[in-house]
Scaffold this motif. Structure first.
Motif, PDB file in Angstrom:
ATOM      1  N   LEU A   1     -46.304 -13.133   8.590  1.00  0.00           N
ATOM      2  CA  LEU A   1     -47.519 -12.787   7.859  1.00  0.00           C
ATOM      3  C   LEU A   1     -47.656 -11.265   7.813  1.00  0.00           C
ATOM      4  N   ASP A   2     -48.163 -10.760   6.690  1.00  0.00           N
ATOM      5  CA  ASP A   2     -48.288  -9.307   6.493  1.00  0.00           C
ATOM      6  C   ASP A   2     -49.006  -8.607   7.633  1.00  0.00           C
ATOM      7  N   LYS A   3     -50.013  -9.258   8.214  1.00  0.00           N
ATOM      8  CA  LYS A   3     -50.839  -8.589   9.229  1.00  0.00           C
ATOM      9  C   LYS A   3     -50.070  -8.198  10.490  1.00  0.00           C
ATOM     10  N   TYR A   4     -48.877  -8.757  10.709  1.00  0.00           N
ATOM     11  CA  TYR A   4     -48.106  -8.440  11.914  1.00  0.00           C
ATOM     12  C   TYR A   4     -47.156  -7.262  11.737  1.00  0.00           C
ATOM     13  N   GLY A   5     -47.220  -6.590  10.590  1.00  0.00           N
ATOM     14  CA  GLY A   5     -46.357  -5.446  10.339  1.00  0.00           C
ATOM     15  C   GLY A   5     -47.102  -4.327   9.646  1.00  0.00           C
ATOM     16  N   VAL A   6     -46.355  -3.481   8.970  1.00  0.00           N
ATOM     17  CA  VAL A   6     -46.892  -2.269   8.351  1.00  0.00           C
ATOM     18  C   VAL A   6     -47.894  -2.573   7.234  1.00  0.00           C
ATOM     19  N   LYS A   7     -47.894  -3.785   6.702  1.00  0.00           N
ATOM     20  CA  LYS A   7     -48.859  -4.150   5.658  1.00  0.00           C
ATOM     21  C   LYS A   7     -50.169  -4.663   6.256  1.00  0.00           C
ATOM     22  N   GLY A   8     -50.258  -4.655   7.569  1.00  0.00           N
ATOM     23  CA  GLY A   8     -51.467  -5.095   8.250  1.00  0.00           C
ATOM     24  C   GLY A   8     -52.475  -3.974   8.418  1.00  0.00           C
TER      25      GLY A   8
ATOM     26  N   ILE B   1     -29.840  -1.877  11.614  1.00  0.00           N
ATOM     27  CA  ILE B   1     -28.622  -1.121  11.953  1.00  0.00           C
ATOM     28  C   ILE B   1     -28.165  -0.205  10.816  1.00  0.00           C
ATOM     29  N   PRO B   2     -28.113  -0.659   9.555  1.00  0.00           N
ATOM     30  CA  PRO B   2     -27.658   0.252   8.491  1.00  0.00           C
ATOM     31  C   PRO B   2     -28.549   1.479   8.281  1.00  0.00           C
ATOM     32  N   VAL B   3     -29.837   1.371   8.614  1.00  0.00           N
ATOM     33  CA  VAL B   3     -30.741   2.507   8.374  1.00  0.00           C
ATOM     34  C   VAL B   3     -31.039   3.331   9.628  1.00  0.00           C
ATOM     35  N   SER B   4     -30.956   2.734  10.805  1.00  0.00           N
ATOM     36  CA  SER B   4     -31.259   3.489  12.026  1.00  0.00           C
ATOM     37  C   SER B   4     -30.036   3.686  12.914  1.00  0.00           C
ATOM     38  N   GLY B   5     -29.013   2.873  12.707  1.00  0.00           N
ATOM     39  CA  GLY B   5     -27.813   2.980  13.528  1.00  0.00           C
ATOM     40  C   GLY B   5     -27.810   2.062  14.731  1.00  0.00           C
ATOM     41  N   PHE B   6     -28.891   1.300  14.929  1.00  0.00           N
ATOM     42  CA  PHE B   6     -28.978   0.380  16.063  1.00  0.00           C
ATOM     43  C   PHE B   6     -29.941  -0.747  15.752  1.00  0.00           C
TER      44      PHE B   6
ATOM     45  N   GLY C   1     -44.735  -3.522  15.469  1.00  0.00           N
ATOM     46  CA  GLY C   1     -44.332  -4.457  14.435  1.00  0.00           C
ATOM     47  C   GLY C   1     -43.419  -3.926  13.347  1.00  0.00           C
ATOM     48  N   PRO C   2     -42.997  -4.833  12.464  1.00  0.00           N
ATOM     49  CA  PRO C   2     -42.055  -4.517  11.391  1.00  0.00           C
ATOM     50  C   PRO C   2     -42.578  -3.478  10.402  1.00  0.00           C
ATOM     51  N   ALA C   3     -41.669  -2.597   9.997  1.00  0.00           N
ATOM     52  CA  ALA C   3     -41.936  -1.596   8.957  1.00  0.00           C
ATOM     53  C   ALA C   3     -40.603  -1.278   8.276  1.00  0.00           C
ATOM     54  N   PRO C   4     -39.973  -2.280   7.659  1.00  0.00           N
ATOM     55  CA  PRO C   4     -38.645  -2.035   7.088  1.00  0.00           C
ATOM     56  C   PRO C   4     -38.691  -0.976   5.995  1.00  0.00           C
ATOM     57  N   PRO C   5     -37.803   0.020   6.053  1.00  0.00           N
ATOM     58  CA  PRO C   5     -37.857   1.124   5.098  1.00  0.00           C
ATOM     59  C   PRO C   5     -37.104   0.879   3.792  1.00  0.00           C
ATOM     60  N   ASN C   6     -36.223  -0.131   3.783  1.00  0.00           N
ATOM     61  CA  ASN C   6     -35.311  -0.218   2.644  1.00  0.00           C
ATOM     62  C   ASN C   6     -35.304  -1.555   1.902  1.00  0.00           C
ATOM     63  N   CYS C   7     -35.476  -2.649   2.595  1.00  0.00           N
ATOM     64  CA  CYS C   7     -35.389  -3.966   1.968  1.00  0.00           C
ATOM     65  C   CYS C   7     -35.973  -4.995   2.943  1.00  0.00           C
ATOM     66  N   THR C   8     -35.980  -6.246   2.551  1.00  0.00           N
ATOM     67  CA  THR C   8     -36.452  -7.306   3.437  1.00  0.00           C
ATOM     68  C   THR C   8     -35.512  -7.421   4.633  1.00  0.00           C
ATOM     69  N   HIS C   9     -36.084  -7.437   5.824  1.00  0.00           N
ATOM     70  CA  HIS C   9     -35.307  -7.580   7.057  1.00  0.00           C
ATOM     71  C   HIS C   9     -35.623  -8.917   7.720  1.00  0.00           C
TER      72      HIS C   9
ATOM     73  N   GLY D   1     -38.087 -14.677  11.312  1.00  0.00           N
ATOM     74  CA  GLY D   1     -39.008 -14.475  10.202  1.00  0.00           C
ATOM     75  C   GLY D   1     -38.627 -13.229   9.449  1.00  0.00           C
ATOM     76  N   LYS D   2     -38.742 -13.278   8.145  1.00  0.00           N
ATOM     77  CA  LYS D   2     -38.432 -12.108   7.312  1.00  0.00           C
ATOM     78  C   LYS D   2     -39.710 -11.297   7.066  1.00  0.00           C
ATOM     79  N   TYR D   3     -39.494 -10.017   6.742  1.00  0.00           N
ATOM     80  CA  TYR D   3     -40.633  -9.140   6.413  1.00  0.00           C
ATOM     81  C   TYR D   3     -40.132  -8.133   5.384  1.00  0.00           C
ATOM     82  N   SER D   4     -40.935  -7.909   4.347  1.00  0.00           N
ATOM     83  CA  SER D   4     -40.565  -7.008   3.262  1.00  0.00           C
ATOM     84  C   SER D   4     -41.261  -5.659   3.416  1.00  0.00           C
ATOM     85  N   PRO D   5     -40.668  -4.609   2.819  1.00  0.00           N
ATOM     86  CA  PRO D   5     -41.289  -3.281   2.910  1.00  0.00           C
ATOM     87  C   PRO D   5     -42.659  -3.219   2.261  1.00  0.00           C
ATOM     88  N   LYS D   6     -43.425  -2.230   2.694  1.00  0.00           N
ATOM     89  CA  LYS D   6     -44.741  -1.971   2.099  1.00  0.00           C
ATOM     90  C   LYS D   6     -44.510  -1.487   0.664  1.00  0.00           C
ATOM     91  N   GLU D   7     -45.290  -2.023  -0.245  1.00  0.00           N
ATOM     92  CA  GLU D   7     -45.101  -1.667  -1.663  1.00  0.00           C
ATOM     93  C   GLU D   7     -45.928  -0.474  -2.045  1.00  0.00           C
TER      94      GLU D   7
END
Length: 166
Positions: free
Chosen positions: A14-21, A57-62, A112-120, A160-166
């Motif tokens: 759910l959005d509220k558990y990440g950067v869209k919350g 890993i592709p965006v942070s290296g770990f 919580g989640p804050a994916p910078p590039n795509c759905t993680h 669970g998947k999470y998408s970037p903030k729009e």
């Protein structure tokens, strides 16, 4: 053993558990999701939790660590228990260190989640243990894994998947 979360609906957090919350702690998404543990093996004394993101890993290296906790002595963790004097011990997440500038203490608990590039994809892993670990607040993931060695009775996970903030 099985772990489920009402915070994951149709495969998405759910959005509220990440950067869209709407709840942030030290600049990181801070509303922790609830989860339930079922069918823990006999002899379980405590649970440990790892909530992480290998798609980082592709965006942070770990692999990004969003939440680690141990000495959980119940099978139900409620929404928002992290950062609110939980009755379990929380470790340091990846919002600390080279990737961000939070101190170790500021990065304790759920970040919580804050994916910078795509759905993680985010994996919530629960370990049933035959002991309490006794780690101190702010422990690191390596501390947790070394302390659990030889004490894991069962393991369960959910994704669970999470998408970037729009």
């Amino acid at each position: 053993m099985k772990v489920t979360s009402a915070g994951i609906v149709d495969g998405f957090l759910l959005d509220k558990y990440g950067v869209k919350g709407n709840m942030f702690v030290n600049g990181m998404p801070g509303l922790s999701m609830p989860f339930e543990i079922e069918d823990a093996p006999e002899g379980t004394k405590s649970f440990a939790v790892v909530f992480d993101d290998y798609d980082a890993i592709p965006v942070s290296g770990f692999c990004w660590i969003h939440w680690i906790a141990c000495d959980i002595k119940k099978t139900s963790v409620k929404e928002g228990e992290s950062h609110n004097s939980p009755d379990f011990t929380e470790g340091c997440n990846s919002w600390h260190g080279i990737a961000d500038r939070l101190t170790r203490e500021q990065a304790v608990g759920y970040g919580g989640p804050a994916p910078p590039n795509c759905t993680h994809r985010y994996t919530l892993k629960v370990y049933a243990l035959d002991t309490e670990l006794g780690l101190e607040r702010g422990f690191f993931l390596n501390d947790l894994y070394f302390a659990m060695k030889g004490h894991i009775l069962a393991h369960a996970e959910t994704v669970g998947k999470y998408s970037p903030k729009e």
